[in-house]
Design a protein around this motif. Structure first.
Motif, PDB file in Angstrom:
ATOM      1  N   GLU A  96       0.835  -1.171   0.157  1.00 32.89           N
ATOM      2  CA  GLU A  96       0.031  -0.033   0.014  1.00 32.89           C
ATOM      3  C   GLU A  96       0.830   1.179   0.028  1.00 32.89           C
ATOM      4  O   GLU A  96       1.799   1.379   0.930  1.00 32.89           O
ATOM      5  CB  GLU A  96      -1.012  -0.016   1.191  1.00 32.89           C
ATOM      6  N   VAL A  97       0.542   2.078  -0.811  1.00 32.27           N
ATOM      7  CA  VAL A  97       1.413   3.303  -0.890  1.00 32.27           C
ATOM      8  C   VAL A  97       0.480   4.361  -0.817  1.00 32.27           C
ATOM      9  O   VAL A  97      -0.640   4.727  -1.264  1.00 32.27           O
ATOM     10  CB  VAL A  97       2.309   3.576  -2.464  1.00 32.27           C
ATOM     11  N   LYS A  98       0.799   5.547   0.205  1.00 32.44           N
ATOM     12  CA  LYS A  98       0.103   6.503   0.264  1.00 32.44           C
ATOM     13  C   LYS A  98       1.038   7.772   0.474  1.00 32.44           C
ATOM     14  O   LYS A  98       2.044   7.713   1.085  1.00 32.44           O
ATOM     15  CB  LYS A  98      -0.711   6.513   1.586  1.00 32.44           C
ATOM     16  N   GLU A  99       0.438   9.042   0.544  1.00 36.85           N
ATOM     17  CA  GLU A  99       1.383  10.268   0.902  1.00 36.85           C
ATOM     18  C   GLU A  99       1.318  10.801   2.240  1.00 36.85           C
ATOM     19  O   GLU A  99       0.416  10.100   3.063  1.00 36.85           O
ATOM     20  CB  GLU A  99       0.732  11.492  -0.063  1.00 36.85           C
ATOM     21  N   TYR A 139      12.439   0.041  -2.144  1.00 40.12           N
ATOM     22  CA  TYR A 139      11.476   1.164  -2.043  1.00 40.12           C
ATOM     23  C   TYR A 139      11.105   1.778  -0.834  1.00 40.12           C
ATOM     24  O   TYR A 139      11.110   2.922  -0.794  1.00 40.12           O
ATOM     25  CB  TYR A 139      10.230   0.448  -2.720  1.00 40.12           C
ATOM     26  N   ARG A 140      10.985   0.884   0.297  1.00 34.76           N
ATOM     27  CA  ARG A 140      10.870   1.611   1.683  1.00 34.76           C
ATOM     28  C   ARG A 140      11.995   2.302   2.260  1.00 34.76           C
ATOM     29  O   ARG A 140      12.021   3.466   2.885  1.00 34.76           O
ATOM     30  CB  ARG A 140      10.225   0.596   2.503  1.00 34.76           C
ATOM     31  N   ASP A 141      13.202   1.682   1.808  1.00 33.41           N
ATOM     32  CA  ASP A 141      14.450   2.481   2.393  1.00 33.41           C
ATOM     33  C   ASP A 141      14.803   3.705   1.620  1.00 33.41           C
ATOM     34  O   ASP A 141      15.102   4.645   2.336  1.00 33.41           O
ATOM     35  CB  ASP A 141      15.682   1.410   2.198  1.00 33.41           C
ATOM     36  N   GLN A 142      14.589   3.784   0.214  1.00 34.42           N
ATOM     37  CA  GLN A 142      14.689   5.024  -0.101  1.00 34.42           C
ATOM     38  C   GLN A 142      13.566   6.216   0.233  1.00 34.42           C
ATOM     39  O   GLN A 142      14.210   7.196   0.275  1.00 34.42           O
ATOM     40  CB  GLN A 142      14.795   4.742  -1.890  1.00 34.42           C
ATOM     41  N   GLU A 143      12.371   5.224   0.571  1.00 40.18           N
ATOM     42  CA  GLU A 143      11.458   6.603   1.152  1.00 40.18           C
ATOM     43  C   GLU A 143      11.981   7.188   2.214  1.00 40.18           C
ATOM     44  O   GLU A 143      11.977   8.392   2.731  1.00 40.18           O
ATOM     45  CB  GLU A 143      10.306   5.674   1.028  1.00 40.18           C
ATOM     46  N   ARG A 144      12.497   6.110   3.268  1.00 43.98           N
ATOM     47  CA  ARG A 144      13.013   6.688   4.827  1.00 43.98           C
ATOM     48  C   ARG A 144      14.181   7.733   4.575  1.00 43.98           C
ATOM     49  O   ARG A 144      14.152   8.779   5.174  1.00 43.98           O
ATOM     50  CB  ARG A 144      13.125   5.548   5.412  1.00 43.98           C
ATOM     51  N   GLU A 145      15.055   7.146   3.447  1.00 37.13           N
ATOM     52  CA  GLU A 145      16.198   7.887   3.391  1.00 37.13           C
ATOM     53  C   GLU A 145      15.624   9.606   2.938  1.00 37.13           C
ATOM     54  O   GLU A 145      16.554  10.423   3.274  1.00 37.13           O
ATOM     55  CB  GLU A 145      17.086   7.219   2.492  1.00 37.13           C
ATOM     56  N   ARG A 146      15.021   9.515   1.873  1.00 35.35           N
ATOM     57  CA  ARG A 146      14.519  10.869   1.779  1.00 35.35           C
ATOM     58  C   ARG A 146      14.008  11.725   2.438  1.00 35.35           C
ATOM     59  O   ARG A 146      14.134  12.646   2.822  1.00 35.35           O
ATOM     60  CB  ARG A 146      13.434  10.584   0.448  1.00 35.35           C
ATOM     61  N   LYS A 147      13.151  11.021   3.486  1.00 31.75           N
ATOM     62  CA  LYS A 147      12.584  11.853   4.575  1.00 31.75           C
ATOM     63  C   LYS A 147      13.625  12.380   5.688  1.00 31.75           C
ATOM     64  O   LYS A 147      13.682  13.445   6.213  1.00 31.75           O
ATOM     65  CB  LYS A 147      11.675  11.000   5.433  1.00 31.75           C
ATOM     66  N   ILE A 161       9.162   6.803   9.514  1.00 32.26           N
ATOM     67  CA  ILE A 161       8.825   5.358   8.774  1.00 32.26           C
ATOM     68  C   ILE A 161       8.218   5.611   7.467  1.00 32.26           C
ATOM     69  O   ILE A 161       7.929   6.886   7.080  1.00 32.26           O
ATOM     70  CB  ILE A 161       7.692   4.597   9.699  1.00 32.26           C
ATOM     71  N   SER A 162       8.354   4.620   6.863  1.00 34.17           N
ATOM     72  CA  SER A 162       8.035   4.689   5.408  1.00 34.17           C
ATOM     73  C   SER A 162       6.164   4.919   5.272  1.00 34.17           C
ATOM     74  O   SER A 162       5.574   4.511   6.260  1.00 34.17           O
ATOM     75  CB  SER A 162       8.250   3.413   4.539  1.00 34.17           C
ATOM     76  N   ASN A 163       5.781   5.807   4.377  1.00 36.51           N
ATOM     77  CA  ASN A 163       4.406   6.043   4.289  1.00 36.51           C
ATOM     78  C   ASN A 163       3.679   4.605   3.537  1.00 36.51           C
ATOM     79  O   ASN A 163       2.643   4.560   3.631  1.00 36.51           O
ATOM     80  CB  ASN A 163       4.149   7.092   3.144  1.00 36.51           C
ATOM     81  N   SER A 164       4.659   3.770   2.922  1.00 38.52           N
ATOM     82  CA  SER A 164       4.112   2.600   2.222  1.00 38.52           C
ATOM     83  C   SER A 164       3.907   1.469   3.286  1.00 38.52           C
ATOM     84  O   SER A 164       4.687   1.371   4.428  1.00 38.52           O
ATOM     85  CB  SER A 164       4.801   2.154   1.278  1.00 38.52           C
ATOM     86  N   ARG A 165       3.373   0.547   2.976  1.00 39.74           N
ATOM     87  CA  ARG A 165       2.835  -0.731   3.961  1.00 39.74           C
ATOM     88  C   ARG A 165       2.779  -1.867   3.227  1.00 39.74           C
ATOM     89  O   ARG A 165       1.922  -2.055   2.296  1.00 39.74           O
ATOM     90  CB  ARG A 165       1.816  -0.363   4.939  1.00 39.74           C
ATOM     91  N   VAL A 166       3.813  -2.824   3.685  1.00 41.52           N
ATOM     92  CA  VAL A 166       3.787  -4.177   3.003  1.00 41.52           C
ATOM     93  C   VAL A 166       2.511  -5.106   3.382  1.00 41.52           C
ATOM     94  O   VAL A 166       2.614  -5.195   4.685  1.00 41.52           O
ATOM     95  CB  VAL A 166       5.052  -5.027   3.107  1.00 41.52           C
ATOM     96  N   LEU A 167       1.594  -5.211   2.549  1.00 39.25           N
ATOM     97  CA  LEU A 167       0.619  -5.937   3.135  1.00 39.25           C
ATOM     98  C   LEU A 167       0.663  -7.511   2.993  1.00 39.25           C
ATOM     99  O   LEU A 167       0.292  -8.228   3.964  1.00 39.25           O
ATOM    100  CB  LEU A 167      -0.894  -5.615   2.162  1.00 39.25           C
ATOM    101  N   ASP A 168       1.239  -8.046   2.021  1.00 38.66           N
ATOM    102  CA  ASP A 168       1.417  -9.522   1.779  1.00 38.66           C
ATOM    103  C   ASP A 168       2.982  -9.642   1.178  1.00 38.66           C
ATOM    104  O   ASP A 168       3.146  -9.024   0.122  1.00 38.66           O
ATOM    105  CB  ASP A 168       0.693 -10.103   0.913  1.00 38.66           C
TER     106      ASP A 168
END
Length: 786
Positions: A60-63, A268-276, A486-493
């Motif tokens: 799940e990806v969200k802003e 994907y989640r790591d690069q999102e956290r690094e950007r924040k 934390i990353s805005n995305s959430r791994v569902l499965d």
């Protein structure tokens, strides 16, 4: 009339359908062979093709949370997401993210073996591991082969590029020449854990477990090619209004497919956290620089205040002076805060004006007077980052990049406008605060000198202390934000290991191969039929001509077919009895389109069959250019027709008796220089009239009608002219021309004999037709002009 036309058309359709089935039956062995070959080929292909496994995951990806905005709120209300799903899909497809994800895994070396002609790839269960200390760039993707010899030794082989490979063919054609590495070969025995050094590579083979196969292979993958592992990655939105993406990947190893997907999600989640975190770090750097400056000023003001108190005996400030000093302190603190905000806005404005790439732009946790400015800057940063990610794989002309560039340009203009308005507002607030500060400063001028100086020093110290506390508070907020990022995305499965292959569909491949073989075989059969311009049976003769067929003669191959062969001539003899002529003697000419169609044999057999009915028959061989009838009757061709027509011999002298009952023969005699002219002489007509007095049937063997005109001349003397057609030999064009000739010149006495038909369905059909045409001959003559 319309009904008759419909019936005729319907009949033609039925004939065409019958012809289709006949064509298929005719080439049934080839069609069966084609199906067999394609089935075997597809089965082999399906067997040797490696298994393909699949794995999938959802995320799940969200802003980030934003303030109220009518347009974004409406979009979220109707789409169920506050994020551009298409952009996130492109981020997942980018080479940058694929390279980063692959770097989490050990994908630099691939190991293979063969068993029962199938290739299997190891991943984490390889019985040996190869480490490289040095490898020339040209040796990436080049296969190394290992043949185990004992528990401690093995043979390492590197084969040169085959000249029969695809690259070898390109080399022969001069399209792409071989490199030095393509000619390189290596074959030596080494020990496990031994360092193998050459000018091209430096590797070590470590044994992990027992090597049970006869041969193994491996090759190295360059880091720049890691993204190819994700070439079969597919990303889709689970539904139109959801912000959940489903990632699927195919690979020849099930566990690697799972690891590839999980590594992609992690990257994907790591690069999102690094950007924040990058945003928080920039904010902390700015606050630290401000704190350092304020700290110096605070220490200086504190030192001056202490020094003044020590050197001067001062009393406490009066109540009025204290209130005035506190007001000044508050206003000056606010002025400092406004100045910091003004400084930030000016730096932001300068950065936006001077820099084209805004992916590094950040505002951190700073609160502006206008809350929308912070959201706009965050939007601008995110759009710039998305654009940079897409530029890794696409050009600036790509529709998504063009769309992002337009959005960035619009947002940049809006930010500039908001920055300008905010700076004007800050300037006005600063002017108001400075006016208030001047007003309160004047009120302090009335105080005694020592009290006034103490008030000034105390005020400076308080202002710096408040600003310092404010910055410390902001720094603490930013540090907490960074630590809790934390990353805005959430791994569902998460991706799981599915050891059951999804490809290839081997039964489907074999079935498709079988169907393709049938299509190729049938297509070949109809192509052969289309390209074959010879007649094969009576149906084709009927299709191209209305000339009646008087007989169908099968091939005389053996004793079994001899009776049928002779019976076909008896049917011809029967059909001759129903000719419309009433003369006592019948003149029969036999011709063909070209030589080799069996004309001479047919003439001899017809004569023999008619002679068996106590009818006197004379065979006249007029094919002077290629005499052959005398060979059928085993008679010498010393004197004959040419001698009679030129007056050298009498008719009695040129007539020869044959061994066949009631059959005589006039051979061609010596070849004259002018055969056609001899036939035009009156002697030829007189000869036929004289023969009619002594014989019941006169059978004339003429030259082929397709080669010379002699046959056309002799047809004028005949009661019936047989044109011989040989199955799979005579061309269809000849049948068409013969029919046109009969219609144009009103030759009502032309008939056909089909020769050389295979015994079987074709002959059975033709044999029945031969009787029908004999009895139904009046229909043919009824449609002809007399």
């Amino acid at each position: 009339m319309e009904q008759n036309k419909y019936i005729q058309q319907h009949a033609n359709d039925e004939i065409d359908l019958k012809q289709v089935f006949k064509t298929i039956i005719k080439y049934k062995f080839f069609i069966f062979f084609s199906i067999l070959i394609f089935t075997i080929g597809s089965a082999v292909f399906a067997y040797v093709k490696p298994n393909i496994y699949s794995s999938s995951a959802t995320i799940e990806v969200k802003e980030e949370e934003r303030g109220w905005n009518s347009s974004s709120a409406l979009k979220e209300a109707f789409t169920g997401a506050g994020v551009n799903i298409e952009n996130q899909i492109e981020v997942f497809k980018s080479k940058f993210l694929a390279d980063r994800a692959a770097s989490y895994l050990n994908l630099g070396t691939r190991y293979f073996t063969k068993n029962n002609y199938r290739t299997y790839e190891f991943y984490e269960n390889s019985p040996f591991v190869v480490t490289k200390n040095f490898l020339d760039d040209m040796f990436y993707q080049k296969s190394f082969y290992i043949m185990p010899l004992s528990s401690t030794t093995f043979k390492l082989v590197v084969k040169p590029r085959s000249k029969w490979s695809k690259d070898g063919l390109f080399n022969l054609l001069g399209v792409r020449k071989f490199k030095d590495v393509d000619f390189f070969s290596y074959e030596k025995i080494h020990k496990y854990n031994e360092e193998i050094k050459t000018e091209w590579f430096n590797i070590t083979v470590q044994k992990i477990s027992k090597l049970t196969e006869e041969e193994y292979s491996f090759y190295f993958v360059h880091e720049s090619s890691f993204s190819r592992y994700y070439s079969d990655l597919s990303i889709s939105q689970v539904s139109e209004y959801a912000s959940v993406l489903r990632l699927s990947i195919f690979d020849t190893v099930s566990t690697r497919a799972k690891d590839l997907l999980n590594a992609m999600l992690k990257a994907y989640r790591d690069q999102e956290r690094e950007r924040k975190n990058e945003t928080a770090n920039l904010s902390l750097d700015f606050i630290d620089s401000q704190l350092e400056e304020i700290n110096k000023r605070l220490k200086a003001s504190e030192g001056k205040l202490e020094e003044y108190k020590e050197t001067n005996e001062v009393i406490d400030l009066s109540q009025k002076a204290k209130m005035t000093s506190e007001k000044l302190t508050d206003y000056e603190s606010k002025l400092q805060e406004i100045s910091i905000e003004q400084n930030i806005l000016k730096n932001l404005q300068q950065y936006i004006n001077k820099n084209h790439n805004l992916s590094g732009l950040a505002v951190g946790s700073i609160n502006f007077a206008d809350p929308s400015l912070s959201n706009m800057v965050k939007n601008l940063t995110e759009l710039s980052n998305q654009r940079d990610s897409l530029l890794i794989d696409y050009t600036e002309l790509h529709p998504d990049i063009v769309k992002l560039s337009q959005s960035i340009a619009t947002l940049r203009r809006n930010i500039k406008t908001v920055l300008s308005n905010n700076l004007n507002q800050i300037a006005q607030r600063k002017a108001s605060l400075k006016a208030l500060i001047r007003q309160y400063t004047k009120s302090l001028e009335t105080l005694p000198q020592q009290e006034k100086e103490l008030t000034r020093l105390t005020r400076y110290f308080s202002v710096n202390e408040k600003v310092y506390s404010y910055l410390l508070e902001k720094r603490a907020e930013t540090a907490i934000l960074k630590s809790s990022t934390i990353s805005n995305s959430r791994v569902l499965d998460e991706a799981l290991n599915y050891p059951i292959p999804v490809k290839p569909k081997r039964m489907l491949i074999v079935l498709v191969g079988m169907i393709l073989g049938g299509i190729v075989g049938i297509a070949y059969a109809f192509l052969r039929e289309f390209l074959n311009d010879t007649v094969k049976n009576t149906e084709e003769i009927e299709r191209y001509s209305s000339i009646p067929i008087y007989g169908v003669v099968p091939l005389n191959k053996n004793k079994k077919t001899k009776n049928i062969f002779l019976e076909s001539f008896r049917s011809i003899r029967t059909n001759l009895q129903f000719l419309p002529q009433t003369e006592s003697s019948r003149v029969i000419t036999v011709t063909s389109s070209v030589s080799g169609e069996g004309k001479t044999t047919i003439v001899a057999k017809i004569a023999e069959i008619i002679g068996q009915t106590n009818k006197k028959v004379v065979v006249l061989d007029v094919d002077m250019r290629k005499a052959s009838v005398h060979k059928e009757f085993d008679i010498d061709n010393v004197i004959g027709l040419s001698n009679y027509l030129t007056g050298q011999n009498t008719l009695k002298e040129v007539i020869s008796k044959t061994e066949s009952e009631n059959v005589d023969l006039i051979t061609t005699g010596p070849l004259p220089p002018n055969p056609s002219e001899l036939i035009l002489l009156d002697n030829m007509k007189i000869l036929i009239e004289n023969l009619k007095e002594d014989y019941d049937y006169i059978i004339i063997d003429t030259p082929p009608v397709g080669l010379v005109t002699d046959a056309l001349i002799l047809m004028n003397y005949a009661d019936i002219s047989f044109v011989l057609v040989r199955a799979d030999y005579t061309r269809k064009e000849f049948i068409k021309n013969l029919d046109r000739l009969a219609r144009e010149h009103s030759h009502n006495h032309i008939g056909m004999i089909l020769n050389g038909v295979e015994i079987g369905e074709k002959y059975g059909y033709g044999y029945g037709v031969s009787y029908g045409y004999g009895y139904g001959n009046d229909k043919y003559y009824k449609d002809r002009p007399s």
